[in-house]
Scaffold this active site. Structure first.
Site, PDB file in Angstrom:
ATOM      1  N   GLU A 178      -3.600 -14.777  -7.077  1.00 33.00           N
ATOM      2  CA  GLU A 178      -4.796 -13.936  -7.040  1.00 33.00           C
ATOM      3  C   GLU A 178      -4.768 -13.017  -8.250  1.00 33.00           C
ATOM      4  OE1 GLU A 178      -6.697 -12.631  -2.888  1.00 33.00           O
ATOM      5  OE2 GLU A 178      -4.584 -12.093  -3.035  1.00 33.00           O
ATOM      6  N   ASN A 198      -4.823 -11.528   1.869  1.00 35.05           N
ATOM      7  CA  ASN A 198      -4.328 -10.726   2.986  1.00 35.05           C
ATOM      8  C   ASN A 198      -5.439 -10.116   3.827  1.00 35.05           C
ATOM      9  OD1 ASN A 198      -1.489 -11.025   2.917  1.00 35.05           O
ATOM     10  ND2 ASN A 198      -1.429  -9.800   1.051  1.00 35.05           N
ATOM     11  N   SER A 250       0.320  -6.800  -2.961  1.00 31.96           N
ATOM     12  CA  SER A 250      -0.442  -7.691  -2.086  1.00 31.96           C
ATOM     13  C   SER A 250      -1.619  -6.980  -1.428  1.00 31.96           C
ATOM     14  CB  SER A 250       0.474  -8.266  -0.997  1.00 31.96           C
ATOM     15  OG  SER A 250       1.121  -7.223  -0.294  1.00 31.96           O
ATOM     16  N   HIS A 275      -1.165 -11.373  -8.003  1.00 32.44           N
ATOM     17  CA  HIS A 275      -0.573 -11.519  -6.676  1.00 32.44           C
ATOM     18  C   HIS A 275      -0.120 -12.955  -6.483  1.00 32.44           C
ATOM     19  CE1 HIS A 275      -1.162 -11.570  -2.045  1.00 32.44           C
ATOM     20  NE2 HIS A 275       0.102 -11.382  -2.358  1.00 32.44           N
TER      21      HIS A 275
END
Length: 296
Positions: free
Chosen positions: A151, A189, A118, A139
């Protein structure tokens, strides 16, 4: 591409295995911890049963999905004859580098190596292999069977061909792939973690309490879950790890984790998985209620 290996049977790993198996892929689910592996299979089974109850799949679909999954406690045995390996182990750089070195030595030359990290650099992970063009980030979002975003992170050397293959593959899983570049935290993130960290800072500074902060964000910003509750669900240790990666990568103080978050992790208060974080999950029913609320 029909033969997939997933390394790690935890929350993300079993979810990834579930999605691939449900879409007709043969999946080798690998975890060196036998108990974790059994728990992962149990979680997949329960999630499939929930889908049957909701009439999203049939009992035959459930059986087929489970039959598509084989379990292994050996990475070297589990990745034989696979065309794609998705690593979903603990978010720890040294561990991931060790796994990718092993994969590079064990897998066929044509095998694509993906990581569900992540936040950790795909380029750095790829550098320990002899096939950096075939290393990519996938991800997935938690919970994997429900969340549609993936992702797709291409490292500095990831080839166009591999990127296109993984983009198309993600679409066959019913996901929406979004290609992003390899910078700390990627997109999801890089935006989410500072918000969670600021929420913790707001609590730390005594501006408002836990439930008040979460209520403001749920009712005022239409968030399905408050940021402190979400941090508990993700795992406070995971949040801290991601923030540290971004802080180290950017050297920008805005990514520095709040002291309260650091202290809570050091005290073993990791959120839902430890039974206590910003909320108390000591009673099993409380934990289940939070999970069900998020999964609705």
């Amino acid at each position: 591409m029909k033969n997939i290996a997933v390394i790690g049977a935890g929350t993300m790993g079993n979810g990834i295995a579930h999605v691939f198996a449900q879409n007709g892929f043969k999946v080798n689910l690998i975890d060196i911890n036998k108990d974790a592996l059994e728990k992962g299979i149990q979680t997949i089974t329960k999630n499939l049963e929930r889908m049957v109850v909701k009439d999203k799949i049939t009992n035959a679909d459930k059986k087929t999905t489970l039959n598509n999954i084989s379990s292994y406690t050996s990475i070297k045995e589990g990745v034989v004859n696979t065309e794609l390996v998705v690593e979903a182990a603990t978010e720890n750089l040294d561990l991931k580098l060790k796994i990718f070195k092993m994969l590079d030595e064990t897998c066929a030359a044509s095998t694509i190596l993906a990581t569900n990290t992540s936040s950790i650099s795909i380029t750095q992970i790829a550098a320990v292999t002899s096939r950096p063009k075939q290393v990519i980030g996938m991800h997935f979002m938690n919970p994997v069977p429900i969340m549609t975003l993936v992702e797709i992170i291409r490292g500095y050397n990831t080839s166009d061909a591999v990127t296109n293959t993984i983009m198309k593959l993600s679409t066959t899983l019913g996901k929406t792939p979004v290609e992003v570049h390899d910078y700390p935290g990627f997109v999801a993130n890089r935006i989410l973690m500072p918000m969670l960290n600021e929420s913790i800072e707001t609590l730390y500074n005594g501006v408002a309490g836990v439930s008040e902060i979460d209520t403001v964000m749920k009712l005022g910003m239409a968030h399905p879950m408050g940021p402190l509750q979400l941090a508990d669900f993700i795992g406070l240790d995971v949040c801290l790890s991601i923030l540290n990666v971004m802080y180290d990568g950017f050297k920008n103080p805005k990514y520095a984790p709040c002291p309260l978050l650091v202290n809570m992790v050091n005290a073993g208060k990791l959120g839902l998985k430890s039974g206590e974080g910003f909320y108390d999950y000591s009673e099993t029913r409380k934990a289940e209620r939070v999970s069900k609320q998020f999964l609705k």
